[in-house]
Design a protein around this motif. Structure first.
Motif, short mmCIF file in Angstrom:
data_model
loop_
_atom_site.label_atom_id
_atom_site.label_comp_id
_atom_site.label_asym_id
_atom_site.label_seq_id
_atom_site.Cartn_x
_atom_site.Cartn_y
_atom_site.Cartn_z
N PRO A 155 -0.15 1.41 -14.85
CA PRO A 155 -0.50 2.12 -13.62
C PRO A 155 -0.80 3.60 -13.87
N PRO A 156 -1.87 4.11 -13.28
CA PRO A 156 -2.18 5.54 -13.38
C PRO A 156 -1.21 6.36 -12.54
N GLY A 157 -1.32 7.67 -12.64
CA GLY A 157 -0.43 8.54 -11.88
C GLY A 157 -0.57 8.36 -10.38
N VAL A 158 -1.80 8.08 -9.94
CA VAL A 158 -2.07 7.93 -8.51
C VAL A 158 -2.87 6.66 -8.27
N ILE A 159 -2.42 5.85 -7.32
CA ILE A 159 -3.18 4.68 -6.88
C ILE A 159 -3.57 4.89 -5.43
N LEU A 160 -4.86 4.69 -5.14
CA LEU A 160 -5.37 4.81 -3.78
C LEU A 160 -5.66 3.42 -3.25
N THR A 161 -5.09 3.10 -2.10
CA THR A 161 -5.26 1.76 -1.55
C THR A 161 -5.22 1.82 -0.03
N ASN A 162 -5.09 0.66 0.60
CA ASN A 162 -5.03 0.59 2.06
C ASN A 162 -3.87 -0.32 2.47
N PRO A 163 -3.49 -0.32 3.74
CA PRO A 163 -2.34 -1.14 4.16
C PRO A 163 -2.53 -2.63 3.91
N ASP A 164 -3.78 -3.10 3.94
CA ASP A 164 -4.04 -4.52 3.70
C ASP A 164 -3.60 -4.92 2.29
N MET A 165 -3.94 -4.08 1.30
CA MET A 165 -3.57 -4.39 -0.09
C MET A 165 -2.08 -4.17 -0.33
N LEU A 166 -1.49 -3.21 0.37
CA LEU A 166 -0.05 -3.03 0.28
C LEU A 166 0.66 -4.29 0.76
N HIS A 167 0.15 -4.85 1.84
CA HIS A 167 0.70 -6.09 2.41
C HIS A 167 0.48 -7.29 1.49
N LEU A 168 -0.77 -7.47 1.04
CA LEU A 168 -1.14 -8.70 0.33
C LEU A 168 -0.83 -8.70 -1.16
N SER A 169 -0.80 -7.51 -1.76
CA SER A 169 -0.67 -7.45 -3.21
C SER A 169 0.61 -6.78 -3.69
N ILE A 170 0.82 -5.54 -3.25
CA ILE A 170 1.96 -4.79 -3.79
C ILE A 170 3.28 -5.33 -3.26
N ASN A 171 3.40 -5.50 -1.94
CA ASN A 171 4.64 -6.06 -1.40
C ASN A 171 4.84 -7.51 -1.86
N ALA A 172 3.79 -8.29 -1.77
CA ALA A 172 3.90 -9.73 -2.05
C ALA A 172 4.25 -10.01 -3.51
N PHE A 173 3.72 -9.20 -4.42
CA PHE A 173 3.93 -9.43 -5.86
C PHE A 173 4.59 -8.20 -6.49
N HIS A 174 5.62 -7.70 -5.82
CA HIS A 174 6.21 -6.43 -6.26
C HIS A 174 6.79 -6.50 -7.67
N GLN A 175 7.17 -7.68 -8.14
CA GLN A 175 7.72 -7.78 -9.49
C GLN A 175 6.69 -7.32 -10.53
N LYS A 176 5.41 -7.56 -10.24
CA LYS A 176 4.36 -7.16 -11.18
C LYS A 176 4.10 -5.65 -11.14
N TRP A 177 4.67 -4.98 -10.12
CA TRP A 177 4.44 -3.55 -9.94
C TRP A 177 5.69 -2.73 -10.29
N GLU A 178 6.65 -3.34 -10.98
CA GLU A 178 7.94 -2.67 -11.19
C GLU A 178 7.78 -1.30 -11.84
N ARG A 179 6.95 -1.20 -12.85
CA ARG A 179 6.79 0.08 -13.56
C ARG A 179 6.30 1.17 -12.62
N PHE A 180 5.38 0.82 -11.76
CA PHE A 180 4.84 1.78 -10.80
C PHE A 180 5.89 2.13 -9.73
N LEU A 181 6.55 1.12 -9.19
CA LEU A 181 7.47 1.33 -8.07
C LEU A 181 8.73 2.08 -8.48
N ARG A 182 9.23 1.86 -9.70
CA ARG A 182 10.44 2.56 -10.14
C ARG A 182 10.22 4.06 -10.26
#
Length: 754
Positions: A155-182
């Protein structure tokens, strides 16, 4: 020609003679300030290269608050440098800690792409030694699968997205985003005023679920929100996130002199669209960078074609802009505007939000945009960098347009409206509970979703086999995998696909609009093409259409609404008149439709339909009308049914003065006799399942709301009814009967102290 000369020409020309107001809003100079602790020297040098030698006072104040770890909401005018308020703290943090991360949320894709350019330009100006900071990346529906995987893995320093992708991708598959979310330190929510109504109610849950996920990874980021001018920015930011916010609203950005002109074409003269088209053409010819806003896609395209026909000399220098264009088409228009290649653009509200399209001189509003907030946002598109500007509002035959045309000073002194949402909306809560439980089991000690309070909803989901419950531990489990894909956060209920005869998808509609807009026989407009609805399949949620070549008519549904009171939440007394707020059951039926001739509105024919009723529960405001008042109305030979109906329409027309909404978001019903109250009654309700906070907002300011309805009818010169006061183009009863005289009599009785 300068702006003042152009204004003089407008006032002198006979075809622009109906100027009812010219208000000059004074300019003010920039106010600068320094942050409490100096900026990093590298950031200072980068800002100077970008043409920012000093910070405006509101930028410095906001950055100081962010440095203190406070959540802030910034509400300053368009083009006041809000993006630096979040970019500077993010870059400061990245320079100190390259592992830190930030998430930028935008309601529209175009805004994310615009900010990506700004942020990466900022990074380039830092001139860091390699490898430096990784450029920010966009993660949205247009991002390829390969790129998405690379972003998740590194993950880069900044990710630009929208609420739809937060709902469908980041929240839904948060385990894949652990490095970014921590390592998440900042969440930026831009254009928060866009998160209202149904969309805002959904986003409040998406953000609640996001914070629930962040708790798993031990992250507590600072929230930075930016808003256009609304009545309740701190309250809205709190409703969306559940956090406390500080407000920064005193802008230090410079503002040039703004000329605001109202033109009100007479009903028997040129149409408002003709006047707006001429103004646009003359403005572009005069050398002014010009934007015209319309209230509908069709009007946008019509005005564009009229300008090209009447002004072939400027045809290559103008464009239309609206939703429905391909993403690459929109980006190309934005690029040509920013570079100065285009001199004019005619747009729907699609350009209202903050995509950077460069400096503009003249803004033409083809009709009142519907709210003070939207008007300020659109007019803020011109006069950037402190230059003088002109805003012209051309009045339509609409209740709110005529309200301000007759009372222009009310427009300038009126505060902006409140943005409302309802995070307790049951259908929306129910949908997001499925997602939340899928992301992390729901336990009794959950900080975000109280399983005891939500037990009835959870039990409904269990009966529907969407959740499972372990009673001994009080834990709720998912019964299905990834329910997110079935939940659209921009509507309520099922989505219908609109198909042509070959099965190709040409559009979508949510269930709340299907029966009113896509009934068999209806004319449906999509991307400038007219389609005739052949069939409506409620079982498969599909609408089949065929091209309606050269149709000389349009269609309007014949509807009927019935209301039942379910519960009363609150009742207030206004000078002896009782007004109630509560939950109601609405049954809407479409019994047929009318064909009307284009341009003349002449009725061609009526057709019957046999469609199932739409039944939903929502929030409503209602008031009984005393029999003695109606007896007085009849004594004066006014139509009592027409009086009730006219008052209902006037109230619906005026609620957007107090809440950010459109009257399409509302419904109403008037009864000569309502059995539950034992007298006549008027209801106004949220037109969405579960309610979205609009009726509650009307209840909170009901006396002002009723007074505005009275003013609209009193100021209109018509005798009984017209489109400028009580006629509603969406009325299922063809605006019959209506009698504003009786409506005014009722209102005066209510608003006169007893």
């Amino acid at each position: 020609m300068d702006i003042n000369s152009f204004i003089d020409e407008i006032k002198k020309r006979k075809d622009f003679k109906d100027v009812v107001c010219h208000e000059i809003l004074s300019p003010h100079k920039a106010v600068y300030n320094d942050t409490a602790s100096p900026l990093d020297d590298r950031i200072k040098r980068a800002l100077e290269k970008l043409g920012v030698p000093s910070l405006y006072s509101h930028q410095a104040e906001s950055i100081d608050l962010v440095r203190e770890g406070k959540n802030i909401v910034v509400m300053t005018p368009t083009a006041s440098g809000k993006s630096l308020i979040y970019n500077i703290p993010v870059v400061e943090t990245l320079l100190k800690d390259p592992t830190a991360r930030a998430l930028y949320l935008f309601p529209l894709k175009g805004l994310g792409q615009d900010q990506q350019k700004n942020f990466n330009r900022f990074l380039s100006a830092l001139e860091l030694k390699k490898p430096g900071l990784a450029p920010c990346e966009i993660y949205d529906g247009d991002t390829t699968d390969y790129k998405r995987r690379k972003i998740r893995e590194a993950p880069p320093g900044v990710i630009l997205t929208n609420p739809d992708m937060l709902h469908l991708s980041i929240n839904a598959f948060h385990q894949k985003w652990e490095r970014f979310l921590r390592n998440l330190k900042y969440v930026i929510i831009d254009e928060i005023h866009a998160y209202r109504g149904v969309f805002g109610s959904h986003v409040s849950h998406v953000l609640k679920r996001f914070q629930r996920v962040l708790e798993i990874y031990g992250s507590e980021p600072v929230f930075i929100a930016c808003s256009a001018t609304i009545a309740n920015p701190v309250e809205l930011a709190g409703m969306l996130t559940g956090k406390d916010f500080e407000l920064a609203s005193h802008s230090g950005a410079p503002q040039g002199k703004r000329n605001f002109i109202f033109i009100n074409p007479p009903k028997d003269g040129q149409s408002a669209y003709t006047v707006a088209t001429k103004l646009f053409t003359e403005s572009v010819r005069g050398g002014f960078k010009t934007i015209a806003f319309t209230k509908a896609r069709k009007v946008t395209e019509l005005m564009h074609s009229w300008v090209k026909q009447s002004g072939p000399d400027i045809a290559e220098r103008i464009s239309s802009y609206r939703a429905g264009l391909l993403p690459e088409e929109r980006r190309e228009i934005e690029k040509r505007l920013f570079s100065g290649e285009l001199d004019g653009v005619i747009s729907t509200s699609a350009l209202e939000l903050g995509v950077d399209i460069g400096g503009l001189d003249v803004c033409i509003l083809t009709g009142y945009p519907g709210t003070i907030s939207s008007t300020r946002q659109r007019s803020g598109r011109v006069g950037r960098s402190g230059q003088d500007s002109l805003i012209v509002m051309v009045g339509l035959n609409d209740a709110l347009d005529q309200y301000f045309m007759h009372k222009p000073q009310e427009f300038f002194k009126r505060p902006p409206e409140a943005a409302v949402l309802d995070s307790l909306n049951k259908p929306i809560t129910k949908a997001h509970l499925q997602c939340a439980v899928s992301e992390a089991y729901l336990k009794p000690d959950d900080k975000f979703y109280d399983s005891t309070e939500l037990k009835p909803v959870l039990q409904e989901l269990e009966v529907e086999r969407k959740l499972r419950h372990w009673e001994k531990g009080g834990i709720w489990y998912p019964a299905t995998r990834f329910p997110h894909r079935k939940i659209s956060i921009r509507g309520i209920g099922k989505n219908y696909k609109i198909l042509d005869k070959t099965g190709k998808v040409i559009g979508e509609s949510d269930a709340s609009r299907v029966f009113k807009e896509l009934y068999p026989g209806a004319i449906y407009m999509h991307r400038g093409i007219e389609w005739r609805v052949e069939s409506l399949d409620t079982g498969n949620c599909e609408v089949i259409c065929r091209p309606a070549d050269n149709a000389n008519y349009y269609t309007r549904p014949i509807t009927n609404e019935e209301v039942e009171i379910i519960s009363i939440d609150a009742t207030i007394d206004i000078d002896g008149q009782s007004v109630s707020l509560g939950m109601i059951k609405v049954t809407e039926s479409v019994s047929g439709y009318r064909k009307k001739e284009k341009y003349t509105n002449r009725l061609i024919n009526e057709f019957e339909l046999n469609l199932p009723p739409s039944v939903f529960t929502t929030s409503g405001v209602w008031m009984g009308v005393d029999n003695a008042i109606l007896a007085e109305v009849r004594k004066m030979n006014y139509d009592d049914d027409g009086a009730l109906h006219a008052l209902e329409h006037a109230m619906i027309a005026c609620l957007p003065l107090f809440a950010l909404c459109d009257r399409m978001d509302l419904g109403g019903r008037s009864y000569p006799y309502f059995h539950e109250l034992g007298q006549a009654a008027i209801f106004v309700y949220d037109g969405h399942e579960g309610g979205i906070g609009l009726a509650r907002r009307g209840f909170e300011c009901v006396k002002d709301w009723l007074t505005a309805a009275q003013t609209i009818m009193e100021e209109c010169p018509c005798e009984v009814s017209c489109p400028s006061c009580t006629q509603d183009p969406n009325c299922g009863n063809n605006n019959d009967p209506l009698d504003k005289r009786g409506a005014l009599f009722i209102l005066k009785d209510w608003l006169t102290a007893k």
